[in-house]
Design a protein around this motif. Structure first.
Motif, mmCIF file in Angstrom:
data_model
loop_
_atom_site.group_PDB
_atom_site.id
_atom_site.type_symbol
_atom_site.label_atom_id
_atom_site.label_comp_id
_atom_site.label_asym_id
_atom_site.label_seq_id
_atom_site.Cartn_x
_atom_site.Cartn_y
_atom_site.Cartn_z
ATOM 1 N N ALA A 34 5.708 4.561 -2.803
ATOM 2 C CA ALA A 34 4.310 4.258 -3.145
ATOM 3 C C ALA A 34 4.147 3.871 -4.605
ATOM 4 N N LEU A 97 6.991 -1.249 -0.637
ATOM 5 C CA LEU A 97 5.972 -1.151 0.412
ATOM 6 C C LEU A 97 5.347 -2.514 0.659
ATOM 7 N N ARG A 102 1.402 0.220 3.034
ATOM 8 C CA ARG A 102 0.500 1.007 2.187
ATOM 9 C C ARG A 102 -0.717 1.472 2.987
ATOM 10 N N LYS A 106 -1.765 5.291 3.820
ATOM 11 C CA LYS A 106 -3.097 5.828 3.489
ATOM 12 C C LYS A 106 -3.721 6.495 4.711
#
Lengths: 136, 200
Positions: A34, A97, A102, A106
């Motif tokens: 991340a 990523l 991503r 999330k």
């Protein structure tokens, strides 16, 4: 490059695979990527460091998960490379990523946060104070 | 590899050799990376704990290896089955040709023959195995009663065989249910997938 190869190779399999819910190892890998691009050993070190050594990914498990995630389009081979110290570093494959990865990370984090919230409401989990979380 | 102690070099060579147990495409894609990763793990363990660290790494690697190698083989096999069973009838723009019609007919005939053969084998295997097992059990119980000088519960031999066959048929139904599931899983589903693609 790798993703394209596997995309062609695994197209029939890909149709049947669902991306979510993520496996534990996959979520750990997404978390490790991340904040920066990493190679395999870097991902393993980051996961071990963040989980205080409780999660240790071996090469087979790690690259198996990486292969799955390349096929699913959650990660990709990174074109950018940090300055290489030696030949080994130049040979390494860095992963990053994708926007889809991503977004999935999330959503998974939100799902887990929601579960934690429910656990707190049911008094299965006591909320830690910020001082404890900060290690003070 | 000159910077590493000899034990790390040998461990790395052994690990590279063990990588042959993975499917070829996985090894070609990630073999070098995995070897590099192993070498760094081994070097770090050696630097910290010497032989105990290296031994620990090998235990971890073998545990990881014993889980991930069969899993990768399973995925590779699964992929091959899916690719092999993809029907040749899937075409975006359909044009009739004798050659393609012949190829499709040949493919369909083989698939039907495979399904029939598997069904028939399941029928025979199910009835024979379950009938023999049930009859054996009934004869054993009957013999035990006779040895104990009690009245045999199963009656005549013909009754026992009839009951055995009844259980054989029931056993066949159970085996067939499983067989049909397997056939659907590996053959029929792929051809239905092709028809579905055509319909879309």
């Amino acid at each position: 490059m790798l993703a394209q190869e596997f995309e062609v190779m695994d197209k029939p399999l890909r149709r049947q695979k669902r991306v979510e819910p993520l496996k534990d190892s996959e979520f750990h890998i997404l978390l490790a990527l991340a904040d920066s691009d990493r190679h395999g050993y870097g991902i393993m070190q980051e996961v071990a460091r963040r989980s205080a050594g409780t999660v240790r990914l071996g090469p087979g498990t790690l690259y198996g998960a990486i292969k799955r995630m390349l096929i699913s389009g959650l990660i990709e081979e990174s074109a950018k490379r940090p300055a290489a110290k030696n030949d080994d570093d130049r040979r390494r494959c860095y992963f990053s990523l994708t926007p889809q990865g991503r977004a999935v990370a999330k959503r998974e984090a939100q799902r887990l946060a929601e579960l934690v919230r429910v656990a707190e409401v049911k008094r299965l989990l006591t909320r830690r104070s910020p001082a404890v979380e900060g290690g003070a | 590899m000159a910077d590493f102690p000899r034990c790390i070099d040998w461990s790395t060579r052994l690990y590279r050799f063990l990588l042959r147990a993975y499917p070829v495409e996985f090894r070609e894609a990630f073999g070098d990376e995995m070897t590099l990763m192993f070498r760094e793990m081994a070097a770090e363990a050696w630097r910290r704990y010497r032989w105990s660290g290296l031994t620990g790494i090998w235990f971890r690697i073998l545990a990881d290896f014993s889980l991930s190698a069969p899993h990768q083989y399973w995925l590779a096999w699964n992929r091959k089955v899916l690719q092999r069973s993809t029907t040749p009838m899937i075409h975006k723009s359909f044009r009739f040709s004798i050659a393609e019609f012949g190829r499709d007919s040949h493919w369909t005939a083989w698939r039907i023959a495979a399904v029939m053969l598997m069904s028939f084998s399941t029928l025979v295997a199910g009835i024979v195995v379950f009938a023999i097992a049930t009859e054996g059990l009934l004869f054993a119980v009957d013999g035990a009663f006779r040895l104990a000088h009690l009245t045999a519960p199963a009656g005549s031999m013909m009754t026992t065989i009839a009951i055995g066959h009844l259980f054989g048929i029931l056993g066949y139904c159970a085996t067939n249910w499983l067989g049909v599931r397997l056939i659907k899983r590996f053959i029929v589903r792929s051809s239905l997938g092709g028809i579905h693609t055509l319909a879309n």
